[in-house]
Motif scaffolding. Structure first.
Motif, PDB file in Angstrom:
ATOM      1  N   LEU A   2       0.742  -1.169   0.007  1.00 14.32           N
ATOM      2  CA  LEU A   2      -0.012  -0.005   0.164  1.00 14.32           C
ATOM      3  C   LEU A   2       0.982   1.201  -0.148  1.00 14.32           C
ATOM      4  CD1 LEU A   2      -2.903   1.473   0.105  1.00 14.32           C
ATOM      5  CD2 LEU A   2      -2.697   1.157   2.607  1.00 14.32           C
ATOM      6  N   ALA A   3       1.896   1.133   0.781  1.00 13.93           N
ATOM      7  CA  ALA A   3       2.748   2.367   0.734  1.00 13.93           C
ATOM      8  C   ALA A   3       3.514   2.616  -0.520  1.00 13.93           C
ATOM      9  CB  ALA A   3       3.806   2.253   1.688  1.00 13.93           C
ATOM     10  N   ALA A   4       3.787   1.622  -1.248  1.00 17.09           N
ATOM     11  CA  ALA A   4       4.426   1.549  -2.431  1.00 17.09           C
ATOM     12  C   ALA A   4       3.490   2.444  -3.592  1.00 17.09           C
ATOM     13  CB  ALA A   4       4.765   0.433  -2.997  1.00 17.09           C
ATOM     14  N   SER A   5       2.363   1.818  -3.563  1.00 15.07           N
ATOM     15  CA  SER A   5       1.134   2.335  -4.334  1.00 15.07           C
ATOM     16  C   SER A   5       0.737   3.942  -4.107  1.00 15.07           C
ATOM     17  CB  SER A   5      -0.153   1.649  -4.340  1.00 15.07           C
ATOM     18  OG  SER A   5      -0.722   1.934  -3.071  1.00 15.07           O
ATOM     19  N   GLU A   6       1.073   4.085  -2.683  1.00 10.71           N
ATOM     20  CA  GLU A   6       0.503   5.612  -2.603  1.00 10.71           C
ATOM     21  C   GLU A   6       1.882   6.580  -2.895  1.00 10.71           C
ATOM     22  OE1 GLU A   6      -1.972   5.100   1.406  1.00 10.71           O
ATOM     23  OE2 GLU A   6      -0.223   6.007   1.641  1.00 10.71           O
ATOM     24  N   ALA A   9       1.450   7.023  -6.594  1.00  9.21           N
ATOM     25  CA  ALA A   9       0.603   7.804  -6.911  1.00  9.21           C
ATOM     26  C   ALA A   9       0.787   9.377  -6.588  1.00  9.21           C
ATOM     27  CB  ALA A   9      -0.757   7.630  -5.918  1.00  9.21           C
ATOM     28  N   MET A  10       1.742   9.529  -5.606  1.00 11.85           N
ATOM     29  CA  MET A  10       2.039  10.960  -5.338  1.00 11.85           C
ATOM     30  C   MET A  10       3.179  11.308  -6.395  1.00 11.85           C
ATOM     31  SD  MET A  10       2.892  11.489  -1.083  1.00 11.85           S
ATOM     32  CE  MET A  10       3.897  10.088  -1.148  1.00 11.85           C
ATOM     33  N   ALA A  11       3.815  10.250  -7.193  1.00  9.28           N
ATOM     34  CA  ALA A  11       4.830  10.692  -8.166  1.00  9.28           C
ATOM     35  C   ALA A  11       4.098  11.303  -9.367  1.00  9.28           C
ATOM     36  CB  ALA A  11       5.720   9.508  -8.229  1.00  9.28           C
ATOM     37  N   VAL A  12       2.758  10.403  -9.510  1.00  8.84           N
ATOM     38  CA  VAL A  12       1.956  11.217 -10.817  1.00  8.84           C
ATOM     39  C   VAL A  12       1.031  12.279 -10.469  1.00  8.84           C
ATOM     40  CG1 VAL A  12       2.359   8.955 -12.008  1.00  8.84           C
ATOM     41  CG2 VAL A  12       0.527   9.289 -10.683  1.00  8.84           C
ATOM     42  N   GLY A  13       1.140  12.864  -9.323  1.00  7.32           N
ATOM     43  CA  GLY A  13       0.379  13.889  -8.893  1.00  7.32           C
ATOM     44  C   GLY A  13      -0.821  13.978  -8.359  1.00  7.32           C
ATOM     45  N   ILE A  14      -1.382  12.764  -7.984  1.00  3.62           N
ATOM     46  CA  ILE A  14      -2.701  12.340  -7.486  1.00  3.62           C
ATOM     47  C   ILE A  14      -2.645  11.995  -5.946  1.00  3.62           C
ATOM     48  CG2 ILE A  14      -3.652  11.751  -9.523  1.00  3.62           C
ATOM     49  CD1 ILE A  14      -3.656   8.778  -8.553  1.00  3.62           C
ATOM     50  N   GLY A  15      -1.495  12.157  -5.472  1.00  5.44           N
ATOM     51  CA  GLY A  15      -1.420  12.074  -4.072  1.00  5.44           C
ATOM     52  C   GLY A  15      -2.153  12.782  -3.092  1.00  5.44           C
ATOM     53  N   GLY A  16      -2.442  14.128  -3.545  1.00  4.29           N
ATOM     54  CA  GLY A  16      -3.374  15.200  -2.794  1.00  4.29           C
ATOM     55  C   GLY A  16      -4.499  14.814  -2.866  1.00  4.29           C
TER      56      GLY A  16
END
Length: 61
Positions: A2-6, A9-16
């Protein structure tokens, strides 16, 4: 995992967006728990005066 997927996701800009959805889910859960507590009936209150203190006891303690 889960941490890796988060992190991905932050790397592509949808982390927020994911963070906001997570915060909303936590707020809804908390609101549900608070509603359960508030739905309980109130505790009974004393209907008579408090008993007097024993002889020799000061009421200013």
């Amino acid at each position: 995992m889960l941490a890796a997927s988060e992190y991905a996701a932050m790397a592509v800009g949808i982390g927020g967006v994911l963070w906001s959805v997570n915060q909303l889910a936590q707020a809804r859960t908390t609101a549900g728990r608070i509603a359960e507590v508030l739905a309980e009936p109130p505790w009974p209150t004393a209907t008579s005066a408090s008993p007097k203190a024993p002889e020799g006891w000061s009421s200013s303690r």
